[in-house]
Design a protein around this motif. Structure first.
Motif, mmCIF file in Angstrom:
data_model
loop_
_atom_site.group_PDB
_atom_site.id
_atom_site.type_symbol
_atom_site.label_atom_id
_atom_site.label_comp_id
_atom_site.label_asym_id
_atom_site.label_seq_id
_atom_site.Cartn_x
_atom_site.Cartn_y
_atom_site.Cartn_z
ATOM 1 N N ILE A 60 11.624 -0.970 -0.889
ATOM 2 C CA ILE A 60 11.250 0.192 -0.081
ATOM 3 C C ILE A 60 9.923 0.729 -0.583
ATOM 4 N N THR A 61 8.985 0.898 0.346
ATOM 5 C CA THR A 61 7.672 1.446 0.029
ATOM 6 C C THR A 61 7.431 2.690 0.868
ATOM 7 N N ILE A 62 6.992 3.771 0.228
ATOM 8 C CA ILE A 62 6.548 4.955 0.948
ATOM 9 C C ILE A 62 5.040 4.841 1.109
ATOM 10 N N ASN A 63 4.597 4.641 2.350
ATOM 11 C CA ASN A 63 3.193 4.334 2.640
ATOM 12 C C ASN A 63 2.627 5.383 3.598
ATOM 13 N N ASN A 75 0.836 -1.201 0.000
ATOM 14 C CA ASN A 75 0.000 0.000 0.000
ATOM 15 C C ASN A 75 0.869 1.248 0.000
ATOM 16 N N GLY A 76 1.161 1.745 -1.187
ATOM 17 C CA GLY A 76 1.981 2.946 -1.283
ATOM 18 C C GLY A 76 2.820 2.933 -2.544
ATOM 19 N N GLU A 77 3.794 3.823 -2.584
ATOM 20 C CA GLU A 77 4.681 3.947 -3.740
ATOM 21 C C GLU A 77 5.939 3.128 -3.510
ATOM 22 N N ILE A 78 6.122 2.119 -4.337
ATOM 23 C CA ILE A 78 7.323 1.294 -4.238
ATOM 24 C C ILE A 78 8.425 1.991 -5.023
ATOM 25 N N ILE A 79 9.437 2.466 -4.316
ATOM 26 C CA ILE A 79 10.494 3.210 -4.998
ATOM 27 C C ILE A 79 11.723 2.350 -5.271
ATOM 28 N N GLN A 80 11.755 1.170 -4.655
ATOM 29 C CA GLN A 80 12.834 0.225 -4.944
ATOM 30 C C GLN A 80 12.321 -1.175 -4.679
ATOM 31 N N GLY A 81 12.598 -2.083 -5.609
ATOM 32 C CA GLY A 81 12.098 -3.435 -5.428
ATOM 33 C C GLY A 81 13.101 -4.505 -5.773
ATOM 34 N N ALA A 82 14.366 -4.144 -5.826
ATOM 35 C CA ALA A 82 15.395 -5.111 -6.236
ATOM 36 C C ALA A 82 16.592 -5.010 -5.305
ATOM 37 N N ARG A 96 12.311 -6.032 3.476
ATOM 38 C CA ARG A 96 11.263 -5.113 3.027
ATOM 39 C C ARG A 96 11.120 -3.979 4.039
ATOM 40 N N VAL A 97 11.015 -2.763 3.522
ATOM 41 C CA VAL A 97 10.895 -1.571 4.356
ATOM 42 C C VAL A 97 9.673 -0.778 3.913
ATOM 43 N N ALA A 98 8.915 -0.277 4.880
ATOM 44 C CA ALA A 98 7.852 0.693 4.606
ATOM 45 C C ALA A 98 8.031 1.855 5.566
ATOM 46 N N LEU A 99 7.834 3.061 5.075
ATOM 47 C CA LEU A 99 7.931 4.236 5.933
ATOM 48 C C LEU A 99 7.033 5.335 5.396
ATOM 49 N N THR A 100 6.689 6.263 6.261
ATOM 50 C CA THR A 100 5.789 7.343 5.873
ATOM 51 C C THR A 100 6.520 8.357 4.997
ATOM 52 N N PRO A 101 5.757 9.155 4.228
ATOM 53 C CA PRO A 101 6.397 10.194 3.402
ATOM 54 C C PRO A 101 7.233 11.174 4.231
#
Length: 240
Positions: A28-31, A16-23, A51-56
């Motif tokens: 990394i997801t900005i959620n 749920n968010g913008e995946i800015i890196q997936g390899a 896997r990392v998720a963090l707020t904008p």
């Protein structure tokens, strides 16, 4: 290997968010929908990917940019440089499908039963016989959603309790055994008993412990649980 409800729960913050890196071993997801106490969430599922998720807001704070390729090490360095700390990591364990089938085919061990208000005095004596540190680490409470104890010669010697974990279909559990009664299988028996109860209520039992807790890790193995991964969230000490 694990129930879809388990994998779906853990995948949600990273989908749920913008995946800015997936390899490169790190996604990394900005959620923007992360809860405040999980505004940085890190899951290592032990298959070579973190896997990392963090707020904008926190992404901006550490200078996270899509055009930069991050490693797990460089990401952690960026967090530290911005004054963002993480709680010590937890191991997370669940029953895989085969282990669940074996578990549900068993009966509770002798002396193991549900605890309730009638056990208040016995439970208070049980707590008094344990250290404050053990009580804090185990987080076993008589007023939790489900509580099960093991008895030896009529005395409560081990107890486990569980409660629904947030809005998920996971039930987090803790377990505590009197020092003199450890190493006799009581903790294993209550963990397996409460897991059966959790399943009967439509939830998945979840077992967590910190990475340096060798005794708790060994209990997870003895109880038939399998390691799912390691999990970290932002520390309460991190300022907005």
């Amino acid at each position: 290997m694990f129930s879809p409800s388990i994998t779906a729960f853990w995948q949600t913050p990273f989908d749920n968010g913008e995946i800015i890196q997936g390899a490169d071993g790190l996604s990394i997801t900005i959620n923007p929908e992360l809860a405040h106490d999980r505004r940085v969430t890190v899951l290592d599922d032990l298959d070579g990917r973190v896997r990392v998720a963090l707020t904008p807001a926190l992404a901006e704070r550490i200078g996270l940019r899509a055009e930069t390729t991050w490693s797990a090490e460089s990401f952690r360095e960026a967090l530290a440089g911005a004054g963002i700390t993480l709680h010590d990591a937890d191991f997370i364990f669940y029953f895989d499908r085969d282990a669940k089938d074996r578990l549900l085919g068993e009966a509770d061990a002798d002396g193991v039963r549900m605890l309730g208000e009638r056990d208040a005095d016995a439970f208070a004596a049980f707590e008094a016989a344990n250290t404050e540190q053990d009580l804090d680490d185990a987080y076993v409470e008589l007023d939790h959603w489900a509580v099960i104890g093991a008895h030896q010669d009529g005395k409560l010697v081990s107890a486990t309790s569980a409660y629904p974990w947030g809005e998920s279909l996971l039930a987090d559990l803790g377990v505590l055994t009197l020092p003199a009664a450890r190493g006799k299988g009581h903790a294993r028996n209550v963990v397996r008993a409460i897991a059966r109860h959790v399943y009967s209520r439509g939830y998945e039992p979840q077992y967590r412990c910190q990475l340096d807790n060798e005794t708790s890790r060994a209990l997870a193995d003895k109880a038939g649980l399998s390691l799912f991964g390691t999990w970290e969230v932002v520390s309460a000490e991190t300022e907005d």
